[in-house]
Enzyme design. Structure first.
Site, PDB file in Angstrom:
ATOM      1  N   ASN A  28      38.866  33.137  55.157  1.00  0.00           N
ATOM      2  CA  ASN A  28      38.354  32.133  54.213  1.00  0.00           C
ATOM      3  C   ASN A  28      39.314  32.031  53.025  1.00  0.00           C
ATOM      4  OD1 ASN A  28      36.551  30.191  53.275  1.00  0.00           O
ATOM      5  ND2 ASN A  28      35.329  31.683  52.150  1.00  0.00           N
ATOM      6  N   HIS A  33      44.881  34.179  47.758  1.00  0.00           N
ATOM      7  CA  HIS A  33      45.439  34.897  48.905  1.00  0.00           C
ATOM      8  C   HIS A  33      46.875  34.454  49.181  1.00  0.00           C
ATOM      9  CE1 HIS A  33      41.014  35.015  50.040  1.00  0.00           C
ATOM     10  NE2 HIS A  33      41.338  36.296  50.099  1.00  0.00           N
ATOM     11  N   GLY A 148      45.294  42.022  45.151  1.00  0.00           N
ATOM     12  CA  GLY A 148      45.078  41.252  43.937  1.00  0.00           C
ATOM     13  C   GLY A 148      44.353  42.031  42.862  1.00  0.00           C
ATOM     14  N   ASP A 151      40.197  42.107  42.288  1.00  0.00           N
ATOM     15  CA  ASP A 151      39.386  43.242  42.720  1.00  0.00           C
ATOM     16  C   ASP A 151      39.995  44.502  42.105  1.00  0.00           C
ATOM     17  OD1 ASP A 151      37.457  41.935  44.648  1.00  0.00           O
ATOM     18  OD2 ASP A 151      39.373  41.290  45.490  1.00  0.00           O
ATOM     19  N   SER A 187      36.743  33.621  47.451  1.00  0.00           N
ATOM     20  CA  SER A 187      36.156  33.001  48.634  1.00  0.00           C
ATOM     21  C   SER A 187      34.709  32.618  48.390  1.00  0.00           C
ATOM     22  CB  SER A 187      36.266  33.955  49.829  1.00  0.00           C
ATOM     23  OG  SER A 187      37.614  34.198  50.154  1.00  0.00           O
ATOM     24  N   ARG A 188      34.015  33.366  47.557  1.00  0.00           N
ATOM     25  CA  ARG A 188      32.594  33.096  47.326  1.00  0.00           C
ATOM     26  C   ARG A 188      32.365  31.931  46.366  1.00  0.00           C
ATOM     27  NH1 ARG A 188      32.277  38.815  48.451  1.00  0.00           N
ATOM     28  NH2 ARG A 188      30.793  39.154  50.158  1.00  0.00           N
TER      29      ARG A 188
END
Length: 283
Positions: A28, A33, A148, A151, A187-188
């Protein structure tokens, strides 16, 4: 772009290289990314990405089954970014039997912040990353992996894991990529409604204000920090958020800071049904 679906195929293909540069993902994909993939291309002699939605890091009530799988779009983005190899194993390939051997990071680092609200999360993360490292670097002298900063706690845990296990892998941090309004790419974010997307930037704004307040506290930082963090939480709550934490911590080990420490503000909060995380480093 070469696509490997088995560990043997991946190792056989990478055996000719000496320094893979690896970006693990759960698919996703978004521009964050892709920025990591482009960064990785400058660091090794072959650029490798993985797509694997790791069941071990999802709690029973979380979104493993509904986590977006966007295979065709992901492959197109990776190929356009110059990724050389994609490792996309089936769950039975990576976990052919129950994964009873697991990596348990230290509680002082892994059971705080995200780990407090998602118990066992970093065990799942550390275990799958260790296994992916074995797959990618198993036929090479070592290499580099790019994670990244979004996180932030995960990045720190992986760095510690690599150091303590003496793995021949350099861990490189990629800067958090943001939308023009400051929202950290995730992604969320795709779960957000139109109105929630407008509101979502308030998490990063709350962290910026918390950093300013912490800086102003100066020598009184340790004494005033609980008050400052509670104020930040209250402001988000009044806007309709359900915050888990907004904290200022020492960059070195994510413990409570003293005056003069390099700081990082970290936050996690739910808007509607979507849980967002973000952080902001400050010297």
């Amino acid at each position: 772009m070469y696509i490997a679906h088995t560990i043997a195929d991946l190792r056989n293909h990478l055996a000719r290289f000496t320094r893979p540069a690896f970006v693990p993902t759960m698919g996703n994909l978004h521009d964050g990314h892709i920025a990591l993939v482009k960064q990785a291309k400058t660091l090794g002699d072959v650029t490798v990405a993985s797509i694997f939605v790791n069941r071990l890091q999802f709690l029973p009530h979380e979104d493993f089954d509904t986590y977006p799988r966007t295979w065709d779009a992901d492959c197109a983005q990776l190929e356009a970014a110059g990724c050389n190899v994609l490792f996309a194993p089936d769950e039975k390939v990576l976990y052919p039997e129950p994964q009873t051997y697991k990596v348990h990071p230290p509680a002082a680092l892994a059971d705080i912040l995200e780990g407090h609200f998602r118990p066992g999360f970093f065990i799942g993360v550390s275990t799958v990353v260790m296994k992916l490292f074995s797959c990618v670097f198993g036929s090479t002298p070592g290499g580099v992996a790019v994670f990244g900063k979004k996180d932030y706690q995960q990045l720190m845990i992986i760095r510690h894991m690599v150091r303590q296990f003496a793995l021949p892998i350099d861990i490189v941090a990629g800067e958090t990529q943001r939308a023009p309004d400051g929202l950290a790419l995730s992604s969320r974010n795709g779960y957000l409604s139109e109105s929630e997307r407008v509101e979502a930037v308030q998490l990063s704004l709350a962290l910026k204000q918390l950093v300013r307040d912490a800086h102003d506290a100066n020598a009184e930082l340790a004494a005033r920090l609980p008050e400052l963090e509670a104020r930040a939480m209250s402001k988000l709550t009044k806007r309709g958020w359900v915050p888990d934490y907004l904290k200022v911590r020492r960059q070195a080990d994510l413990q409570p800071p003293q005056a003069g420490d390099a700081l990082v503000a970290l936050g996690a909060a739910r808007i509607g049904s979507t849980r967002l995380i973000d952080n902001l480093e400050v010297a």
